[in-house]
Design an enzyme around this catalytic site. Structure first.
Site, short mmCIF file in Angstrom:
data_model
loop_
_atom_site.label_atom_id
_atom_site.label_comp_id
_atom_site.label_asym_id
_atom_site.label_seq_id
_atom_site.Cartn_x
_atom_site.Cartn_y
_atom_site.Cartn_z
N ASP A 12 0.82 -1.23 0.00
CA ASP A 12 0.00 0.00 0.00
C ASP A 12 0.85 1.27 0.00
O ASP A 12 0.44 2.30 0.54
CB ASP A 12 -0.96 0.04 1.22
CG ASP A 12 -1.76 -1.23 1.33
OD1 ASP A 12 -2.24 -1.70 0.29
OD2 ASP A 12 -1.89 -1.75 2.45
N GLU A 13 2.01 1.22 -0.60
CA GLU A 13 2.89 2.38 -0.61
C GLU A 13 2.53 3.37 -1.72
O GLU A 13 3.09 4.46 -1.78
CB GLU A 13 4.36 1.95 -0.81
CG GLU A 13 4.93 1.06 0.29
CD GLU A 13 4.81 -0.41 -0.06
OE1 GLU A 13 4.08 -0.75 -1.02
OE2 GLU A 13 5.45 -1.24 0.63
N GLY A 14 1.61 2.95 -2.59
CA GLY A 14 1.26 3.81 -3.73
C GLY A 14 1.93 3.34 -5.01
O GLY A 14 2.15 4.13 -5.93
N GLY A 16 0.71 1.45 -7.29
CA GLY A 16 -0.22 1.50 -8.42
C GLY A 16 -0.10 2.82 -9.16
O GLY A 16 0.01 2.86 -10.38
N HIS A 40 -4.18 -2.50 -6.20
CA HIS A 40 -3.54 -1.23 -6.52
C HIS A 40 -4.63 -0.22 -6.77
O HIS A 40 -5.57 -0.52 -7.50
CB HIS A 40 -2.77 -1.34 -7.83
CG HIS A 40 -1.50 -2.08 -7.71
ND1 HIS A 40 -0.64 -1.91 -6.67
CD2 HIS A 40 -0.93 -2.98 -8.52
CE1 HIS A 40 0.41 -2.69 -6.85
NE2 HIS A 40 0.25 -3.35 -7.96
P1 GDP Z 1 -0.37 0.16 -3.77
O1 GDP Z 1 -0.97 -1.16 -3.46
O2 GDP Z 1 1.07 0.24 -3.38
O3 GDP Z 1 -0.64 0.63 -5.15
O4 GDP Z 1 -1.05 1.21 -2.83
P2 GDP Z 1 -2.56 1.65 -2.68
O5 GDP Z 1 -3.42 1.19 -3.75
O6 GDP Z 1 -2.98 1.35 -1.30
O7 GDP Z 1 -2.35 3.21 -2.84
C1 GDP Z 1 -2.33 4.03 -1.79
C2 GDP Z 1 -3.44 5.01 -1.81
O8 GDP Z 1 -2.84 6.27 -1.86
C3 GDP Z 1 -4.40 5.01 -2.99
O9 GDP Z 1 -5.66 5.44 -2.54
C4 GDP Z 1 -3.80 6.04 -3.95
O10 GDP Z 1 -4.75 6.66 -4.81
C5 GDP Z 1 -3.27 7.02 -2.99
N1 GDP Z 1 -2.09 7.75 -3.40
C6 GDP Z 1 -1.01 7.34 -4.12
N2 GDP Z 1 -0.08 8.30 -4.15
C7 GDP Z 1 -0.58 9.34 -3.42
C8 GDP Z 1 -0.08 10.61 -3.04
O11 GDP Z 1 1.02 11.01 -3.35
N3 GDP Z 1 -0.90 11.38 -2.25
C9 GDP Z 1 -2.12 11.00 -1.84
N4 GDP Z 1 -2.83 11.81 -1.07
N5 GDP Z 1 -2.61 9.79 -2.15
C10 GDP Z 1 -1.85 8.98 -2.94
#
Ligand code: GDP
Length: 425
Positions: A12-14, A16, A40
């Site tokens: 969940d680090e972002g 995606g 993601h």
């Molecule tokens: P993944 O599994 O690593 O892709 O992570 P997630 O799907 O949990 O993504 C993390 C959340 O943070 C999602 O809701 C994204 O839309 C959001 N997100 C990603 N980058 C950023 C950012 O820089 N700022 C904010 N506020 N949200 C972000």
């Protein structure tokens, strides 16, 4: 050129968003491990999507999306996901599925649920997507490989053997209904019909693509701390979350992976059980959870509230090292703008000793965070495009983390959208 986008922490680090953003320059995006147990989140012109199985390149019609042999292939979830993105106006994605990927069976999901129920309070917090039973079977050599769907005699023989083995556990251990070989056969035939259009010798396809100089992006799921070998075992996932595994799970040479972009979130979050040293609780946690990510820190697959905490330099440095970071993408930084002071975990105190290197699980469970407090910037940083325009304390925070990590932060994400990105240096 092959690049990998992987997580430094618990997932969940972002990733995606970073994959989606880098995807515009890629020809091929590959998922190489994991299954439909994590999601993601991607925000783009079509809307907001939580992808569980499809590679993140599906929103670009110039990209070929590949599901590699290392993935736990959940065919019904895949087919539903394709239909769901098409229903929101996304063009039908170009998709290839490895003939060597293994198939998630309905009994894998049932075993996952039965085991979590049996463990009760001691459960792993599994998403019950069948991941652990699936990978156990793969390595016990009783899984179904996609290629096997096309050998009817083999299937008919194998379903009898599998039902025989599984039914011992189902009947005597879990006290659940037994599997019928005919039902398993029918399930597999239905999968065959659905997956046939996508089946491909992925390793050969990627070999040719590499030779033609195509840009390939390997997309990791979860993060380094969930790796079965190097993570917080046993509170880990069941396939390797490391960039190194990209070579195996996609079928390419290890030296083909030249760039490893490790995604680190500006604070910590985790789902499921397991040690989380910098975790915070009560009101501070509730505020961060609600403000976190894009609309709160809640699981993309389950909607469960995520555990949250301060940035953990010890865990993140370890994660970057195991991933082999060539650069770090530092994400979700905009969220921290509400804080007047930001604690950062810089060490672990275990039995009176302070460590800065990540320990094995039984020691980790005793660790208490050593915090250093940095001043906040208390400003909205979304919309800023140049590093120099970030508030001074925000740059100080980034540079502090960068120094503790020992790996260069080259991208800073200051919002959920594709263009919310700042390049540093
Ligand atoms: P993944 O599994 O690593 O892709 O992570 P997630 O799907 O949990 O993504 C993390 C959340 O943070 C999602 O809701 C994204 O839309 C959001 N997100 C990603 N980058 C950023 C950012 O820089 N700022 C904010 N506020 N949200 C972000």
């Amino acid at each position: 050129m092959v690049k990998a986008v992987v997580g430094a922490n618990w997932g969940d680090e972002g990733k995606g968003k970073i994959t989606d953003m880098l995807g515009s320059a890629a020809d091929i995006v590959v998922r190489y491990q994991g299954g439909a147990n994590a999601g993601h989140t991607i925000v783009n012109q079509y809307g907001k999507f939580a992808l569980h199985t499809l590679p993140s390149g599906v929103f670009y019609d110039n990209i070929t999306n590949v599901i590699g042999n290392g993935v736990a292939l959940d065919i019904p979830v895949l087919i539903d996901e394709i239909a769901s993105i098409i229903s929101k106006g996304v063009p039908a994605p170009k998709l290839l599925v490895s003939d060597r990927a293994h198939i998630m069976m309905s009994y894998h999901k049932n075993f996952d649920a039965y085991e979590e129920e049996r463990l009760g309070k001691k459960s792993f917090g599994s998403t019950k997507s069948g991941i652990a039973p699936f990978y156990s079977d793969k390595f016990a050599k009783i899984g179904f490989q996609v290629s096997e769907l096309f050998d009817d005699d083999l299937l008919k023989e194998k379903v009898i053997k599998i039902a025989e083995m599984k039914n011992v556990l189902l009947t005597y251990f879990y006290h659940r209904p037994a599997l019928q070989p005919e039902d398993l056969y029918k399930e597999l035939v239905a999968y065959r019909q659905k997956i046939e259009p996508f089946v491909c010798d992925v390793s050969l396809y990627l070999d040719k693509a590499i030779k033609k100089g195509k840009d390939i992006l390997l997309e990791g799921q979860l993060g380094a701390l969930k790796d079965p070998d190097h993570g917080i075992y046993p509170m880990v996932t069941s396939s390797s979350t490391l960039a190194a595994y990209g070579a195996i799970g996609a079928g390419i040479p290890p030296y083909a992976i030249q760039d490893i972009i490790v995604v680190c979130k500006a604070y910590s979050s985790a789902v499921g059980a397991g040690a989380f040293v910098s975790e915070i609780f009560d009101e501070a946690a509730e505020t961060l959870r609600l403000r976190g990510g894009d609309g709160g820190e809640f699981g993309a697959t389950t909607g469960r509230p995520r555990r949250v905490g301060w940035f953990d330099c010890v865990a993140s440095r370890y994660g970057c090292r195991l991933q082999g970071a060539t650069e770090v993408a530092f994400t979700v930084l905009d969220v921290l703008g509400y804080l007047d002071e930001i604690p950062v975990c810089v060490g672990y105190e275990i039995d009176g000793e302070v460590l800065t290197d990540f320990p094995v699980t039984h020691r980790l469970n005793k660790a208490k965070p050593v915090l250093e407090v940095l001043p906040g910037w208390q400003e909205e940083i979304r919309g800023i495009k140049d590093y120099e325009n970030l508030p001074k304390n925000c740059r100080r925070y980034i540079e502090f983390v960068e120094e503790k990590l020992g790996f260069p932060i080259k991208m800073i994400s200051n919002g959920p959208n594709r263009d919310d990105i700042i390049y540093k240096r």
